[in-house]
Design an enzyme around this catalytic site. Sequence first.
Site, PDB file in Angstrom:
ATOM      1  N   ARG A 120      -0.582  -8.377 -30.998  1.00  0.00           N
ATOM      2  CA  ARG A 120      -1.774  -9.201 -30.752  1.00  0.00           C
ATOM      3  C   ARG A 120      -2.447  -9.532 -32.078  1.00  0.00           C
ATOM      4  O   ARG A 120      -3.476  -8.968 -32.452  1.00  0.00           O
ATOM      5  CB  ARG A 120      -2.697  -8.504 -29.768  1.00  0.00           C
ATOM      6  CG  ARG A 120      -1.986  -8.127 -28.480  1.00  0.00           C
ATOM      7  CD  ARG A 120      -2.918  -7.741 -27.373  1.00  0.00           C
ATOM      8  NE  ARG A 120      -3.356  -8.915 -26.632  1.00  0.00           N
ATOM      9  CZ  ARG A 120      -4.137  -8.865 -25.560  1.00  0.00           C
ATOM     10  NH1 ARG A 120      -4.580  -7.701 -25.131  1.00  0.00           N
ATOM     11  NH2 ARG A 120      -4.490  -9.959 -24.929  1.00  0.00           N
ATOM     12  N   ASP A 128       0.606 -15.465 -26.635  1.00  0.00           N
ATOM     13  CA  ASP A 128       0.019 -14.298 -25.964  1.00  0.00           C
ATOM     14  C   ASP A 128      -0.065 -14.517 -24.451  1.00  0.00           C
ATOM     15  O   ASP A 128      -1.078 -14.997 -23.938  1.00  0.00           O
ATOM     16  CB  ASP A 128      -1.360 -14.020 -26.563  1.00  0.00           C
ATOM     17  CG  ASP A 128      -1.982 -12.723 -26.053  1.00  0.00           C
ATOM     18  OD1 ASP A 128      -1.367 -12.079 -25.173  1.00  0.00           O
ATOM     19  OD2 ASP A 128      -3.067 -12.369 -26.530  1.00  0.00           O
ATOM     20  N   TYR A 226      -7.237  -3.643 -26.725  1.00  0.00           N
ATOM     21  CA  TYR A 226      -7.159  -2.777 -25.552  1.00  0.00           C
ATOM     22  C   TYR A 226      -8.141  -1.618 -25.675  1.00  0.00           C
ATOM     23  O   TYR A 226      -8.668  -1.320 -26.742  1.00  0.00           O
ATOM     24  CB  TYR A 226      -5.749  -2.188 -25.411  1.00  0.00           C
ATOM     25  CG  TYR A 226      -4.701  -3.174 -24.999  1.00  0.00           C
ATOM     26  CD1 TYR A 226      -4.574  -3.562 -23.675  1.00  0.00           C
ATOM     27  CD2 TYR A 226      -3.820  -3.711 -25.939  1.00  0.00           C
ATOM     28  CE1 TYR A 226      -3.594  -4.463 -23.292  1.00  0.00           C
ATOM     29  CE2 TYR A 226      -2.841  -4.617 -25.558  1.00  0.00           C
ATOM     30  CZ  TYR A 226      -2.730  -4.974 -24.234  1.00  0.00           C
ATOM     31  OH  TYR A 226      -1.760  -5.865 -23.860  1.00  0.00           O
TER      32      TYR A 226
END
Length: 373
Positions: A120, A128, A226
């Site tokens: 990412r 993505d 995340y």
Amino acid sequence: MIVGILREPNHDKRVSLLPEQAKSLIKNNTRVLAEAGAGAAAFAADEAYVASGVAIASRDEILQQSDLILAIQPLTANDLTKLKSGTVVIGVYQPLFTAPLMQDWARAQLTTFSLDMIPRTTRAQSMDVLSSQANIAGYRAVLLAATLYPRYFPMFMTAAGSITPARVLVLGAGVAGLQAVATARRLGAVVEVSDTRPAVKEEVMSLGAKFIEVEGAADASGAGGYAVEQSEEYKRRQQQRLAESVAKSDIIITTAQIPGKKAPLLITEAMLDSMRAGSVIIDLAASTGGNVAGTQNDTTVYHKGICIVGNSSLASDMPSDASKLYGKNVLNFMQLIMDKEGNLLLNFEDDIVKGSCVTHNGAVVHDRVLGLL
């Protein structure tokens, strides 16, 4: 080179490439085959593929002839028996949860690129798939909640009396969470957001929502957007603060996931007991265990009058746009593994190519997947 587009299982209405996207490959000296009905659920008829220069073929023909297979969902064991050695497969295979399956694919001599493993980074944003699909899922989650909720979302003042606005709680301020916030606000709800990353507070507030602050969160700056595992002390404080918000919420959208691990349980049964009947919870983390006690993936359950929807594939319910965005991600990725003449060129010096490759030359080659085996 021959590229094959497979029809997805019935539960996934998307297709890897729409006809107009396949046309760009054909212009690059690539022959494209599509399984009959591959795009039907996404409102892309076989005739549209043929008009774009795509040949319609049976599944077996595509598996046997293709050099590169596009399939969002994993191939079946029967599919593997028909593929040529060295076939490249591109999709979203969650290898951190399906490591044994990836080992089987390695034995079948497949080169597997799982797009959910793409690093990412800024350079990889156009590829993505997690973000493009999560954006749709967050939007769809709020619309689904609105149809299931037995009351209004916005405030209404009428001659018959006033209706207070719905109170929405969003757990996780990633791409799905932020889109859920924006959509709920557009519908007139009062929104609160909980996230372990203090850095997202500004984004949440810019959308008109209140950010729930809990001190002592572990640093998530290196986790690629995340969540990360938190200390037991932080979890205790978070649970106390969440319990207050859950009790006054009418709609809850949960999105919290940790790569390669079971989704954190954020809403306990005791918290559910504090909610009023008719409330709705949409758990987007259901496929990895869920954020809510009692969540079942791909199932709607009820707890004392509270509707709990476990669905991690809501993007599939908007198949046209979901396919369009996914297909664009795929095309951008394929530019990294093809030369200008349309031939395969696997450059493993490229960090995106290397980071998304799970199997190659008969072996599992991704370090994190190898660690699980």
